[in-house]
Design a protein around this motif. Structure first.
Motif, short mmCIF file in Angstrom:
data_model
loop_
_atom_site.label_atom_id
_atom_site.label_comp_id
_atom_site.label_asym_id
_atom_site.label_seq_id
_atom_site.Cartn_x
_atom_site.Cartn_y
_atom_site.Cartn_z
N PRO A 159 30.46 -19.10 -16.40
CA PRO A 159 31.20 -17.84 -16.28
C PRO A 159 32.22 -17.72 -17.41
O PRO A 159 32.89 -18.69 -17.77
CB PRO A 159 31.89 -17.95 -14.92
N VAL A 160 32.29 -16.52 -17.99
CA VAL A 160 33.20 -16.24 -19.09
C VAL A 160 34.02 -15.01 -18.71
O VAL A 160 33.47 -13.92 -18.56
CB VAL A 160 32.43 -15.97 -20.41
N LEU A 161 35.32 -15.20 -18.51
CA LEU A 161 36.19 -14.08 -18.13
C LEU A 161 36.71 -13.38 -19.38
O LEU A 161 37.27 -14.03 -20.26
CB LEU A 161 37.37 -14.57 -17.30
N ILE A 162 36.53 -12.06 -19.42
CA ILE A 162 37.08 -11.25 -20.51
C ILE A 162 37.99 -10.18 -19.92
O ILE A 162 37.95 -9.90 -18.73
CB ILE A 162 35.98 -10.61 -21.39
N ASN A 163 38.78 -9.58 -20.78
CA ASN A 163 39.75 -8.54 -20.38
C ASN A 163 40.71 -9.06 -19.31
O ASN A 163 41.04 -8.37 -18.36
CB ASN A 163 39.03 -7.27 -19.91
N THR A 164 41.20 -10.28 -19.51
CA THR A 164 42.12 -10.88 -18.55
C THR A 164 43.48 -10.19 -18.53
O THR A 164 44.24 -10.36 -17.58
CB THR A 164 42.30 -12.38 -18.82
#
Length: 185
Positions: free
Chosen positions: A124-129
């Motif tokens: 999983p890669v979280l973007i727009n944190t």
């Protein structure tokens, strides 16, 4: 290619995730299971574009936290106004319920998305944190969640922050926890 280029930094994270050295992540993350890719807030879009380009195969699941927030608001539109009125001094509880309280909050949805990525055997890669700013959800809450901690694969978080001596500042405003993550910058 300069060392601070998004491509170089993302490829360094990929090398860690895809190599035999994956145990280095837990060691460098104080037992955690997360990689924080730190970028200047003004360069976040550049990093997102490169992440989508470089991590476009079935080994990675990109989770857009802007989209998670939008979906949460749309699905709870009627009740959010009432909740906001009730929780004026603790509005962050709309997005992350207190421990032990059962609710369909944004935090649980994010963790569920991470868990689904793990179940699909993808990173999983979280973007727009940055969309988490003001919600009461901090990177440490995600990194220390038991689903992330016990995952067979690590979690990657794109983290817009300024680097100051001895600390990171999320969006240049809020001190960031660096405890349960390996930092790449």
């Amino acid at each position: 290619m300069p060392l601070s280029s998004p491509i170089y930094i993302i490829q360094e994270a990929m090398r860690l995730v895809e190599s035999e050295r994956r145990s280095e992540i837990r060691h460098g993350a104080n037992g955690g299971n997360s990689i924080l890719i730190v970028c200047e807030p003004i360069r976040e879009l550049e990093y997102i574009i490169q992440l989508k380009e470089l991590l476009n195969d079935n080994r990675y699941s990109i989770i857009d936290l802007n989209q998670c927030l939008i979906e949460f608001v749309k699905q709870n539109e009627l009740g959010l106004s009432e909740l906001y009125d009730q929780l004026q001094s603790t509005t962050h509880e709309i997005f992350k319920a207190p421990p032990g309280e059962v609710s369909d909050d944004l935090f649980k949805r994010i963790i569920n998305n991470i868990e689904q990525a793990f179940l699909a055997n993808t990173v999983p890669v979280l973007i727009n944190t940055g969309s988490l700013y003001g919600t009461g959800i901090h990177n440490i809450h995600i990194m220390e969640n038991e689903i992330v901690m016990r995952g067979a694969l690590p979690l990657i978080i794109l983290y817009p922050a300024t680097v100051e001596p001895e600390r990171l500042m999320f969006l240049g405003k809020f001190p960031a926890s660096q405890y349960r993550c390996m930092i790449i910058q």
